[in-house]
Each structure stands twice: as structure tokens, then as C-alpha cells.
Design an enzyme around this catalytic site. Structure first.
Site, PDB file in Angstrom:
ATOM      1  N   ASP A 478       0.467  -1.209  -0.013  1.00  0.00           N
ATOM      2  CA  ASP A 478      -0.182  -0.229  -0.033  1.00  0.00           C
ATOM      3  C   ASP A 478       0.785   1.419  -0.121  1.00  0.00           C
ATOM      4  OD1 ASP A 478      -2.268   1.701  -0.363  1.00  0.00           O
ATOM      5  OD2 ASP A 478      -2.971   0.887   1.867  1.00  0.00           O
ATOM      6  N   ASP A 548     -10.920   2.101  -3.440  1.00  0.00           N
ATOM      7  CA  ASP A 548     -11.819   1.700  -2.419  1.00  0.00           C
ATOM      8  C   ASP A 548     -13.167   1.956  -2.316  1.00  0.00           C
ATOM      9  OD1 ASP A 548      -9.101   1.009  -0.745  1.00  0.00           O
ATOM     10  OD2 ASP A 548      -8.612   3.387   0.111  1.00  0.00           O
TER      11      ASP A 548
HETATM   12  C1  DGJ Z   1      -5.753   2.236   1.506  1.00  0.00           C
HETATM   13  C2  DGJ Z   1      -6.227   1.054   0.928  1.00  0.00           C
HETATM   14  O1  DGJ Z   1      -6.268   0.535   0.109  1.00  0.00           O
HETATM   15  C3  DGJ Z   1      -7.277  -0.022   1.202  1.00  0.00           C
HETATM   16  O2  DGJ Z   1      -7.235  -1.030   1.526  1.00  0.00           O
HETATM   17  C4  DGJ Z   1      -6.918  -0.654   2.966  1.00  0.00           C
HETATM   18  O3  DGJ Z   1      -5.678  -1.099   3.336  1.00  0.00           O
HETATM   19  C5  DGJ Z   1      -5.905   0.667   3.795  1.00  0.00           C
HETATM   20  N1  DGJ Z   1      -5.099   1.582   3.308  1.00  0.00           N
HETATM   21  C6  DGJ Z   1      -5.545   0.043   5.328  1.00  0.00           C
HETATM   22  O4  DGJ Z   1      -4.981   1.484   5.680  1.00  0.00           O
END
Ligand code: DGJ
Length: 742
Positions: A478, A548
Site C-alpha cells: 500500500d 477503495d
Molecule cells: C488503503 C487501502 O486502499 C485499503 O484497502 C486499506 O488497505 C487501507 N489503506 C489500510 O490502511
């Protein structure tokens, strides 16, 4: 011989069976753009360039006043010698001047495709797949060399372009702009299309006619960004999904980029793409080289759909690498939306148990397992397990998961550091910052300075230990903020503007090393969803968390827009709880499953809390997914109805041998008194007989494509179904699967 040099006309012809790209050397000095489009046979090009003196268009050739760089369609134009359009490059020499005079020196044609040192790029597996042309230009006063690389693939209508600069002189030179390519089209009757968005609304499609002047997309965020994808296309004005000429440009880079389209007063169109010159420069000392990222230029005479299919094959087979490249990806369950930071071993085991019962193959532990992280305010950088949450360590949980017959996956965000972390307390200068200035936080975190070798080595070391500490089959990588106060404490003043690009080179080195050390790990990249969904990342990690936003309705647009460039196998798509966390909408579980099954399926919800009926739906859909997943992953995509145009969306994947296909249809909101709709399929074999959903009736492919399939009149919001289409010889009986109206 897909690249031919005709000495008499001074032309270079790059071609395969469907496409030609012609360069004409003018005055023996200037590589000019002659043609790019459908394959032509040429002995002596019929439309060699013509010249006419124009007002305010200076000539560099004293004996030829009709000639001017201002009107010459060029391959890699400079500024300062009469061309007043936007240049592809600009260098500053010791005396402060930015005037250069690069002219043709030589060219070389070679089999295959060289790698780009330190950068992701398209590749070949055998030299017979492609041929590469290298045109060398020289500025004799500076002693600078410049190589223009062009690779043409035999079986893909792609030209991969990049440029390398070489300081063979004795003085320092500063690169202030160095785009990866430039093409001058002979007219401006184009629409342009690009993918824009924001967090949770990535890659929406925008198509507009070109106007005079410059239209531009870019990122200066230190990442390719949610806001603009490093891609654009020029489309002939009548081009649609199936027909018309389309030219695509996609940058294999994950950092700051810029792409410009400039229409000038002679109605010509210049397009260029590369590292964003804003806040960039690169000091090139004698003996040093600089390599630009690569642009993948795709030509299609079969509309936007044709362009997308070429990108899909190229990215799937010649950008993505590793053991997972050609493999179906596991169905995963991720705990993030179910628990956020608040979990313990018991809860995670319950999710894994429920996932296993429903047929899920991989359990992924997301954010919050390390340091003392209870929210997003701490611990990034401290990659050791939080024993309060996981008393038996990662290994304890991973063992449990593996014993159930599932794979174990882990979330990391290694490029970041929390001010509240041991790492930051020990190395406060290891983040990107300007000494003495404030350090702007975003999501309470700072970015590690990957332009520094020791920081990269530290990340490689700590992650190597972590990935070795237990059997990890999958890593979600991430990256949750963009760059501010861009600068490096380790670089001298004259190199500060190199920070953002050096960061990318550092990141690519980390990824190359780790993916090389752990070839069995499936890596998925993520940047707050799809903030770094680009071919550069796909070179190292063959799938990306698309967004997301997991709302089924929003996802139709996001996945449809993403599919303009990126194949379904690269798009992580999860079924989540309702009301949806991002938009509060409640959609049926079946539609959420169908939307996610149209890409790389996963789940991200309190799966242990599902009702018995819902569990049945999930089980059935997973069963269906196994029947269709090879089509979704490796088939050809045909977009049928756009969610950007109304309440319906549909697309289909067709097997390479055209024996099977799967069609996805979605209705978002029901409309009163709707007309009857016929869905015209694409990509089938016109002469083949097909059965639909294991039914008894047979239809010819051309019937399904020309007359179409009747859609039922639907009086329901959020409706979806899947048609499975199989050639008569292949059809088998699974009566309940994917039946319309269920
Ligand atoms: C952003 C990601 O896109 C989410 O899926 C998740 O992993 C969060 N970060 C966790 O902090």
C-alpha cells in the site's frame, strides 16, 4: 524484416502485418514523422514531406528557405531553432544556454528489445517477437548523444518508445525536460480521451474534441495518481468501441508525469508524454547516461475496443512478470472493511473459517498488525508484530490459516513512516523533507526518502526478514499519501529536483529485489485504492487494488474506465458489506458478486456474519466464478454498454479460441415504461453455434452479434445477470448457474 531502411528516400519503415510507422530523414539531419497507421506497402513513399516557406517560420537551412522546423512533423523536437511548439526535451549547458543542435548521426536495427536499466518496460521472451530501431542524434558542441528507441512487436500493434541521453562531452549538462516520445500528426480532427478521477472515483472516462492550443494531463504528486492516469488516446471523430482509428499512449512509470497535446495554427497535432518537467531536472556529468521511462503507443483501426484489447494482451503478457503472470489468481478474503484496525486473533480466525467454508482460497491480513498501531496515527516503519492483537505472532495466525488449506497474505506500507514510530525517532532525516521547513502530514504519515540508497537497503532488509518469518503467499503493498516538501537531505543543492525521480528508481530497485527474492509471492499494489494503477507497478506486481470504493454501482464506472487500458486480471475487485462504506448505498449481494466477478474476485466484509441465504449466494457465485474465471483473466474484452451513458452496463469476455464467452449485464436504476433492449454481442465466431446458460436452443455467432439477445424488461433497481455462452460442442449442464433474473 519489420524495420526497413530505404537509403534513397531516407525513410525508415517499421511495420508488422497490420500497422506501419514511417520516419523520413530530412536534410540528412532531422528525423521527421511521415506516417503512422494501417499497414502500407511502400517502395518509395508516395507522400514524402512537402515544404513551403511560411511567415514567422525560420529556416535552419540557408539554402532552403521553404524548410522550417516550425512546420516539420518531427520525431523528437527541440526548442530554440525555429520550432515554436512544445519541445520534447530541453538541456541547460554550463553557459546557461538551453539551445541545442542535435542532428542525426546514425541508426541501428536490432532483433528483440533491450531492457531499460533500472526502469520497468515491456519485454520480449524471444528476439523473434520484436525488432528495435535506435536512432542516434548528436550535439557536437556539447558532445552529447541521444538515442531514440523504437520497438515494434510482430503480433501486437505496439511501438514502445523511450530515449536515452549520454554525456560524452567534458562539461556538466542539466536535463530540464526529457519526454519519452513525441509524435506530430498531420491533422487535428481528433477527439482525445483520458481517465480522470479522485480517491474512490478512479479512472472515469472523459472524451472531448481537440481545441487549438495545448490540452494536458499530469501528476506532480510523486505518484501516477488517482487524479489522472498516465494514459491518453487520440480518436478519429467517428471512432467508437468497434470502429475507427484510435491511437493510445500509456507511460510505463509510476511517478510524476505529463502528457501534452498541442494543436497549432496549421492544424497539426503534437503529442508528447514522459516525466513531468515541472520541478524536475537531472544533472548529467561527463560519462553519465539518463534513460527516460517508456511510452507504449498502440494503434487500432478497430475502435477503442481494439486498442484496449491490444493493451490488455501487452500488459498481461509483456509487462506483468513472474509465476502468477499466466495463472488464475486466488479468491481472497481481506479483513480491512470488516475490522479496520480493531481485530484480534479470534476475530481473524472467524473470518478465515467462514471464508474457507464458502470456498475462499486466500486470507489477507490488512493494516494494523504491527507496532502499536490502533489507528492511522502510528507505527508505519515498525514492521514487527503487535503481540497484543496477535499473541501467537504472525506465524501463529498464518499456521492456522494454512492448516485450513488456505494461503496467507499480508498488508504492508513500506514506503511510509509515522512520526510516532521507532524508525522515525531513530532516523528523522530519512523522510522526504526540506531541512528547516515544516513536514506536512497526510494520513498522519511521512514518506521515506527512497532517493537514498541506505533507506532502500533498509526496506529491502526488513521486508526480507518479514517475508521469511512465515510462509507468505501474497503481499498487498500500500501507499497512502502523496509527496510534499519534495527534497532529500542526502542530495546536493543542484540535485534537489532529482528527488522525485530518484525516489521512483529507488522504489523500482526495492521491488525488483524483493520480487526476485520471493518469486512465489503474489504482490498486489495499492495506493489508497487505485492511486498508482499504472504499467510501471504492474511490471513488479501483477495486480492492483482498483479502488477503495467497493459499491457495486460506482464500481461499474471504475472498472469500465480502468478496462480502457488495463486487463481484468490486474483489477482487484471485492464484494463488501452494505450499506457501502463509501457511498452508503445498499445493493443486492448478487449484484456485488457479479461486479466483482467481472474482474479479479475477492471479498472484504464480515463474512462470518452473513445470513444462511447470503452464504448460499456466495457459495453459488464462487462456484460459477470458477467456471468463468479463465475467460475473465485471459479472454478478450468487448465492452457492450457503457455505465457512463445510462442505467445499463454490459461487457463480455471471449476465449481466445472463441469457444466460450461470458457476458455481464447490469442495470443500476429501473426506468418507467422502458423500451425493449437487444444486447448485441461481439467477438464470437460468426459461424459457430452457441448455447446460452446450458440451454437447449442454439444460436449462430453472427445472429448473437448482429441481431443480439433480447433482454428481459426489468422493473428492479440494481439488477444483474451473467450469460455463459458456449460453443455447441463444449456446452455442459449446470442449470442453475448465472440464470437471468435470479
Ligand atoms: C488503503 C487501502 O486502499 C485499503 O484497502 C486499506 O488497505 C487501507 N489503506 C489500510 O490502511
Amino acid at each position: 524484416m519489420p524495420i526497413a531502411w530505404n537509403e534513397e528516400s531516407g525513410t525508415l519503415h517499421l511495420y508488422n502485418n497490420r500497422m506501419s510507422y514511417l520516419i523520413q530523414l530530412v536534410h540528412g539531419k532531422y528525423p521527421a514523422h511521415l506516417y503512422w497507421g494501417k499497414r502500407v506497402q511502400t517502395l518509395q513513399p508516395s507522400s514524402i514531406l512537402q515544404f513551403k516557406g511560411r511567415a514567422f517560420s525560420p529556416s535552419t537551412e540557408p539554402g532552403d528557405p521553404a524548410f522550417s522546423l516550425n512546420t516539420l512533423p518531427q520525431e523528437y523536437p527541440a526548442f530554440g531553432n525555429g520550432d515554436f511548439r512544445s519541445p520534447a526535451y530541453q538541456l541547460r549547458s554550463k553557459d546557461g544556454s538551453t539551445v541545442t543542435e542535435f542532428v542525426y548521426d546514425s541508426h541501428e536495427i536490432m532483433k528483440g528489445k533491450p531492457l531499460l536499466k533500472g526502469l520497468p518496460a515491456s519485454y520480449v521472451e524471444a528476439d523473434s517477437e520484436a525488432e528495435t530501431l535506435v536512432i542516434t542524434m548528436v550535439d557536437s558542441m556539447l558532445g552529447m548523444g541521444m538515442n531514440l528507441f523504437y520497438t515494434i512487436y510482430h503480433d501486437l500493434d505496439v511501438i514502445a518508445r523511450s530515449v536515452s541521453f549520454e554525456n560524452r562531452g567534458s562539461q556538466n549538462v542539466v536535463l530540464e525536460k526529457c519526454m519519452s516520445m513525441s509524435v506530430d500528426f498531420h491533422h487535428s480532427n481528433w477527439d482525445w480521451l483520458h481517465l480522470h478521477g479522485t480517491w474512490a472515483r478512479e479512472r472515469h472516462i472523459e472524451r472531448k474534441p481537440l481545441h487549438h492550443g495545448t490540452q494536458s494531463i499530469s501528476s506532480s504528486r510523486g505518484a501516477s495518481s488517482h487524479q489522472q492516469n498516465p494514459f491518453l488516446a487520440l480518436l478519429s471523430q467517428h471512432a467508437n468501441e468497434e470502429d475507427g482509428e484510435v491511437y493510445g499512449f500509456s507511460l510505463v512509470y509510476s511517478g510524476n508525469f505529463q502528457a501534452d497535446i498541442e494543436v497549432n495554427s496549421f492544424q497539426t497535432t503534437r503529442i508528447s508524454m514522459g516525466i513531468n518537467p515541472f520541478n524536475f531536472s537531472w544533472l548529467l556529468k561527463p560519462g553519465e547516461q539518463f534513460q527516460t521511462p517508456e511510452t507504449l503507443m498502440v494503434y487500432s483501426s478497430d475502435g477503442l475496443g481494439g486498442m484496449s484489447r491490444t493493451y490488455h494482451k501487452l500488459l498481461r503478457e509483456r509487462i506483468c512478470r513472474g509465476v502468477y503472470r499466466d495463472k488464475a489468481r486466488p479468491i481472497l478474503i481481506n479483513n480491512w472493511e470488516a475490522t479496520r484496525f480493531h481485530f484480534n486473533e479470534k476475530k481473524l480466525k472467524e473470518i478465515a473459517d467462514a471464508g474457507k467454508d464458502l470456498g475462499i482460497e486466500l486470507f489477507v491480513l490488512d493494516d494494523g498488525w504491527f507496532g502499536h498501531r490502533e489507528n492511522d496515527k502510528s507505527s508505519l516503519g515498525d514492521w514487527f508484530v503487535n503481540k497484543k492483537k496477535l499473541p501467537n505472532g504472525l506465524d501463529g495466525l498464518a499456521d492456522y490459516v494454512r492448516k485450513k488449506g488456505m494461503q496467507f497474505g499480508l498488508w504492508v506500507e513500506p514506503e511510509m513512516v509515522s512520526p510516532d514510530s521507532d524508525l522515525y525517532r531513530k532516523h528523522p532525516d530519512w523522510c522526504i523533507h526540506v531541512p528547516g521547513r515544516s513536514r506536512t502530514l497526510s494520513r498522519n504519515q511521512l514518506i521515506l526518502d527512497l532517493s537514498r540508497e541506505e533507506v532502500c537497503d533498509y526496506i529491502i532488509g526488513i521486508l526480507t526478514e518479514l517475508f521469511k518469518s512465515t510462509t507468505i503467499s501474497y503481499v498487498k503493498w500500500d501507499m497512502n499519501r502523496n509527496m510534499t516538501e519534495v527534497g532529500s537531505a542526502a542530495l546536493p543543492p543542484e540535485r534537489q529536483k532529482e528527488t522525485a525521480h530518484r525516489y521512483m528508481l529507488g522504489l523500482y530497485r526495492i521491488l525488483e529485489t524483493l520480487t526476485g527474492r520471493f518469486p512465489q509471492i503474489l504482490f498486489e499494489s495499492c495506493s489508497g485504492g487505485g492511486g498508482r494503477f499504472d504499467p510501471g507497478m504492474l511490471y513488479y506486481m501483477p495486480q492492483t487494488w482498483t479502488s477503495d470504493n467497493t459499491d457495486a454501482v460506482e464500481r461499474l464506472k471504475i472498472q469500465y474506465g480502468t478496462s480502457i487500458v488495463y486487463p481484468a486480471i490486474t483489477m482487484g475487485a471485492h464484494v463488501s458489506d452494505v450499506p457501502n462504506h463509501q457511498v452508503g448505498r445498499t445493493t443486492p449481494l448478487l449484484m456485488r458478486c457479479h461486479v466483482a466477478m467481472a474482474a479479479n474476485l475477492g471479498f472484504e466484509l464480515n463474512i462470518d456474519k452473513l445470513s444462511t441465504d447470503d452464504k448460499k449466494v456466495v457459495k453459488e457465485q464462487i462456484h460459477l466464478y470458477h467456471r468463468i474465471k479463465e475467460l475473465v483473466f485471459f479472454g478478450n474484452l468487448y465492452r457492450l454498454l457503457s455505465p457512463f451513458d445510462g442505467m445499463d452496463a454490459a461487457w463480455m469476455y471471449v476465449a481466445q479460441n472463441q469457444e466460450r464467452a461470458v457476458v455481464f449485464y447490469f442495470k443500476t436504476l429501473a426506468t418507467p415504461n422502458p423500451p425493449f433492449l437487444r444486447l448485441k454481442l461481439q467477438g464470437l465466431n460468426p459461424l459457430e453455434r452457441y448455447r446460452i446458460n446450458d440451454g437447449k436452443l442454439e444460436y449462430f455467432g453472427d445472429e448473437l452479434m448482429k441481431m443480439g439477445l433480447n433482454l428481459p424488461l426489468i422493473k428492479k433497481d440494481f439488477f444483474s445477470f451473467i450469460f455463459l455462452i458456449e460453443a455447441k460442442s463444449r456446452a455442459c449442464h449446470h442449470p442453475k448457474e448465472g440464470v437471468p433474473g435470479r
